[in-house]
Every structure is written in structure tokens, then in C-alpha cells.
Design a protein around this motif. Structure first.
Motif, PDB file in Angstrom:
ATOM      1  N   ASP A 125       0.846  -1.216   0.000  1.00 21.25           N
ATOM      2  CA  ASP A 125       0.000   0.000   0.000  1.00 21.25           C
ATOM      3  C   ASP A 125       0.871   1.253   0.000  1.00 21.25           C
ATOM      4  OD1 ASP A 125       0.941   0.032   2.605  1.00 21.25           O
ATOM      5  OD2 ASP A 125      -1.035   0.426   3.508  1.00 21.25           O
ATOM      6  N   ASP A 126       2.122   1.056  -0.472  1.00 20.49           N
ATOM      7  CA  ASP A 126       3.050   2.185  -0.497  1.00 20.49           C
ATOM      8  C   ASP A 126       3.460   2.544  -1.922  1.00 20.49           C
ATOM      9  OD1 ASP A 126       4.442  -0.135  -0.956  1.00 20.49           O
ATOM     10  OD2 ASP A 126       6.126   0.329   0.382  1.00 20.49           O
ATOM     11  N   ASN A 181       3.037   4.646  -5.496  1.00 20.68           N
ATOM     12  CA  ASN A 181       2.727   6.037  -5.814  1.00 20.68           C
ATOM     13  C   ASN A 181       1.419   6.106  -6.606  1.00 20.68           C
ATOM     14  OD1 ASN A 181       2.942   8.776  -6.138  1.00 20.68           O
ATOM     15  ND2 ASN A 181       4.334   8.625  -7.905  1.00 20.68           N
ATOM     16  N   GLY A 189      -2.368   4.161  -2.656  1.00 22.46           N
ATOM     17  CA  GLY A 189      -1.142   3.427  -2.294  1.00 22.46           C
ATOM     18  C   GLY A 189      -1.122   1.984  -2.793  1.00 22.46           C
TER      19      GLY A 189
END
Ligand code: NAD
Ligand code: WQD
Length: 344
Positions: A223-224, A226, A230
């Protein structure tokens, strides 16, 4: 006289949905499939939907004698849709030769047999995986082909090149490669759908199996990224819309409307959706609560991709019509129908 289309891999997920649409349009369909990733019951599903069955041969497309004898028995075959291939990305990393033998061997054999039998029209199942992580979104057909992230992805790049090379060598074939984005969902009747082996790698079968209680929880891989929420973004296309794109492609070739002897079209919806959007939409349309947790990124995943579909719309006069909600609803209906049948 109705046209005859040979569908390699026609018992599989996309092939069976495509067969249904061709039969419904009055084409004769001949399937060759070795049932390596499908089952004979698919024919019953097709019969329930269409009231007829395609001609079926249990044939391996890498086997020259077998494939050749199908063409000799059916001189009326002038168009082929080539789905037959292995498609599990992770497995292709572990067993690359399995993928090179089948996907490249099958393609080479098919081109040879088509040439020997004067068969002209070919539609090939390619993939958006040839673009890797595109630099510009939405991705157009002009985007550079990036270094393949897996042996599977490499086979799609090589098959496109093989087709181009044999056409350049004056073989009288004209071909369309359809670069599919992420096909999902099932026929609205729920008589045919996707049949993943074992634990699914793809998102939607994992979602429906989790909702059905077969899997404890969905793991969302990262969920990181861009992206707006996310999580990774893909262009999910209903398999029936994808099937209809094959009719548009075959008819373009049969009617000699192709601009070049080798053409490439993106087949997607033109919209990107994140994994979390898939989860939320699934929960809304099915009224099911989905257990999920966020875990780390999956190796080899790209961040985001969705299609520029302008060329397919203009040249194939085709556009995806079904919504993400339609796709997820049909996938859920298929999961339920399939489980009920095997639990009987
Ligand atoms: P699938 O595995 O459901 O169908 C493939 C069919 O081909 C199966 O029925 C299998 O038994 C058959 N097959 C495999 N090797 C064969 C051989 N040597 N001889 C005869 N039959 C053989 O896969 P699918 O999802 O329907 O994919 C169809 C095609 O579309 C494949 O080429 C795949 O790479 C491509 N594609 C799939 C996706 C996707 O996400 N499903 C995306 C892009 C491209
Ligand atoms: C979609 C998204 C995952 C499972 C693959 C092939 C590609 C093409 C289509 C053939 C990703 C996330 C998934 C899960 C998750 N096939 N996910 N939890 O990877 O876009 O494409 O199929 O040509 O070549 O690589 O599809 O359905 O596996 O994943 O969070 O349990 O869902 O990380 O962002 P993918 P997918």
C-alpha cells in the motif's frame, strides 16, 4: 457459408468465452486443446449457453502431426485464434523451459502448419505485460517493449516477433496481436468461468475464494505505491468484452480491412482501478464482507498500468461495455455456481 474459426486453447478461460461469442454469431468453431489447464466439462457449459458444441480435438499445438491432421481434415479453416499457452507468471520463473517449449514451440508449429495449409488469418493472445512499467500512462501501442519481467512475459514478446518475422519472409499470413490487460469475470450465465489450479495467483479468483470461505483472507500486496490510495493499479476488463474484441479482430482480417499485415491493439477498458477499489466494489455489489490485510509488495509487480484504447476503438470499432461492478458480480456468481456443482 458460415466462416470457420480454429480456436487453440479454446477450453480455457478466455478461449471458452470467445468460443461462445463466435458460436452465438453463427461461426463454426473448432477447438484444439490438450486440456493441460482446462477440463472437458467446459464443453457442457458452452452447450448450455449456446445450444451447440464446437468441434473439439484433444490436440497439443506443439505436436506437428496432430495439428497438421486437424488442418487436413478441415480445409475450411482460414482463421485461427491462438490462445494455447501456459500463463502462470511465477511458475515460468521456476520452470522457464516449460514455458519456452510450450509457448514458443506451439507458436512456431502453428505458423508452420498454417503456412503449409494456406491458412491466412491469425489473432494472437498477447499481453500488456510486454510494456513492463510504462513511462507514460495510459499506455499506447507505440510504447517501448521493456525487458521482460518473467519468462512468461518474454514468450509473449518473442511470439509477437515470430509472427512479424514470418510475415516479413513473405508468408501469406496476416495477423493481429491483442494485448490484453487484466481479464476478469465470467459469462453472465455462470456456466463457464475461470478455473484456477490450486491457490490462485490472480487477484479476482483470490477475492471470490476468500468471500466464499475457501481462503482465510486476501493479502493486498503493498500500500506504499505512488497511486491515489497506495495500492497497485490495473485495467480490469470483463472477459466477455475481451471475447468480443476477438470477433472484431477476426472480421477485420476476413474482410481485409487491416492496414498492415501485422497489427497490434490494446484491449482494456481505459480505466485503472486500485486493489482497494476492487475490494470496495466487490463488497458493494455482492454484499459480502471481505477479510483482507495489507502485506508487503509482491516481487515482480509493477506499480500501475492502464490502456489507451483509442486505436482499438477506431480501428476495430470495439469498446469495452461492461463495468467493473458487472465483472465482479459475474465472478462471484461463477464462484458460487462452480462450488455448488463440485460440492454436489
Ligand atoms: P487458460 O490456461 O485458461 O487457457 C489456455 C488453454 O490452452 C488451456 O485450456 C490449456 O489446456 C490450453 N493449452 C496450453 N498449452 C497447450 C498446448 N500445447 N496445446 C493445446 N492446448 C494447450 O488461459 P487464459 O487465461 O484463457 O489465457 C489464454 C491466452 O491469453 C494465453 O495465451 C495467455 O497467455 C493469454 N493472456 C492471458 C491473460 C490472463 O490474465 N488470463 C492476460 C494476457 C494474456
Ligand atoms: C493484480 C493486482 C497484485 C493477488 C498478471 C500477469 C500479467 C497478465 C495478467 C497474462 C496486483 C494484486 C493480487 C493477491 C493482491 N497475464 N494482488 N493480492 O499481476 O496485474 O498480471 O495477470 O498475460 O502478465 O502478470 O494480475 O491478478 O495477479 O494482480 O494484492 O492475492 O492485485 O499485486 O497489483 P497482474 P494479478
Amino acid at each position: 457459408m458460415a466462416e470457420t474459426v480454429l480456436v487453440t486453447g479454446g477450453m480455457g478461460y478466455i478461449g471458452s468465452h470467445t468460443t461462445v461469442e463466435f458460436l452465438n454469431k453463427g461461426y463454426n468453431v473448432i477447438i484444439v486443446d490438450n486440456l493441460g489447464n482446462s477440463s472437458i466439462e467446459v464443453l457442457d457449459g458452452i452447450y448450455k449457453i449456446c445450444g451447440q458444441k464446437p468441434v473439439f480435438y484433444n490436440v497439443d499445438v506443439t505436436n506437428y502431426q496432430q495439428l497438421s491432421s486437424v488442418f487436413k481434415s478441415h480445409p475450411e479453416i482460414n482463421s485461427v485464434i491462438h490462445f494455447a499457452a501456459w500463463k502462470a507468471v511465477g511458475e515460468s520463473v521456476e520452470q522457464p523451459l516449460k514455458y519456452y517449449n510450450n509457448n514458443l514451440g506451439g507458436m512456431s508449429n502453428l505458423l508452420q502448419v498454417m503456412q503449409e495449409n494456406g491458412c491466412q488469418n491469425l489473432v494472437f493472445s498477447s499481453s500488456c505485460t510486454v510494456y513492463g512499467q510504462p513511462d507514460v500512462l495510459p499506455v499506447t501501442e507505440q510504447a517501448p517493449i521493456k525487458e521482460a519481467l518473467s519468462p512468461y512475459g518474454f514468450t509473449k514478446q518473442v511470439c509477437e516477433t515470430m509472427i512479424k518475422d514470418v510475415i516479413a519472409s513473405n508468408m501469406s499470413v496476416r495477423a493481429i496481436a491483442l494485448r490484453y490487460f487484466n481479464p476478469i469475470g465470467a459469462h453472465k450465465s455462470a456456466e463457464i468461468g475461470e478455473l484456477p489450479n490450486g491457490v490462485p495467483n490472480n487477484l479476482i479468483p483470490f477475492v471470490t475464494q476468500t468471500a466464499y470461505g475457501i481462503r482465510k483472507e486476501l493479502m493486498i500486496f503493498g500500500d506504499d505505491y505512488n497511486t491515489p490510495d497506495g495500492t497497485a493499479v490495473r485495467d480490469y476488463i470483463h472477459v466477455t468484452d475481451l471475447a468480443l474484441a476477438h470477433i472484431a479482430a477476426i472480421e477485420r482480417l476476413i474482410e481485409s480491412r487491416n492496414a498492415n499485415d501485422f497489427e497490434v491493439f490494446n484491449v482494456g477498458t481505459g480505466t485503472g482501478n486500485s486493489v482497494l477499489e476492487i475490494v470496495k466494489t466487490f463488497e458493494q455489489v455482492t454484499a459480502q464482507k471481505l477479510n483482507y490485510k495489507i502485506v508487503g509488495r509482491r516481487a515482480g509487480d509493477i506499480e500501475q498500468v492502464w490502456a489507451d484504447t483509442a486505436v482499438a476503438e477506431r480501428e476495430l470499432n470495439w469498446t469495452a461495455k461492461l463495468s467493473l461492478a458487472d465483472s465482479l458480480e459475474s465472478a462471484w456468481k461463477w464462484e458460487n455456481n462452480y462450488r455448488k456443482n463440485i460440492e454436489k
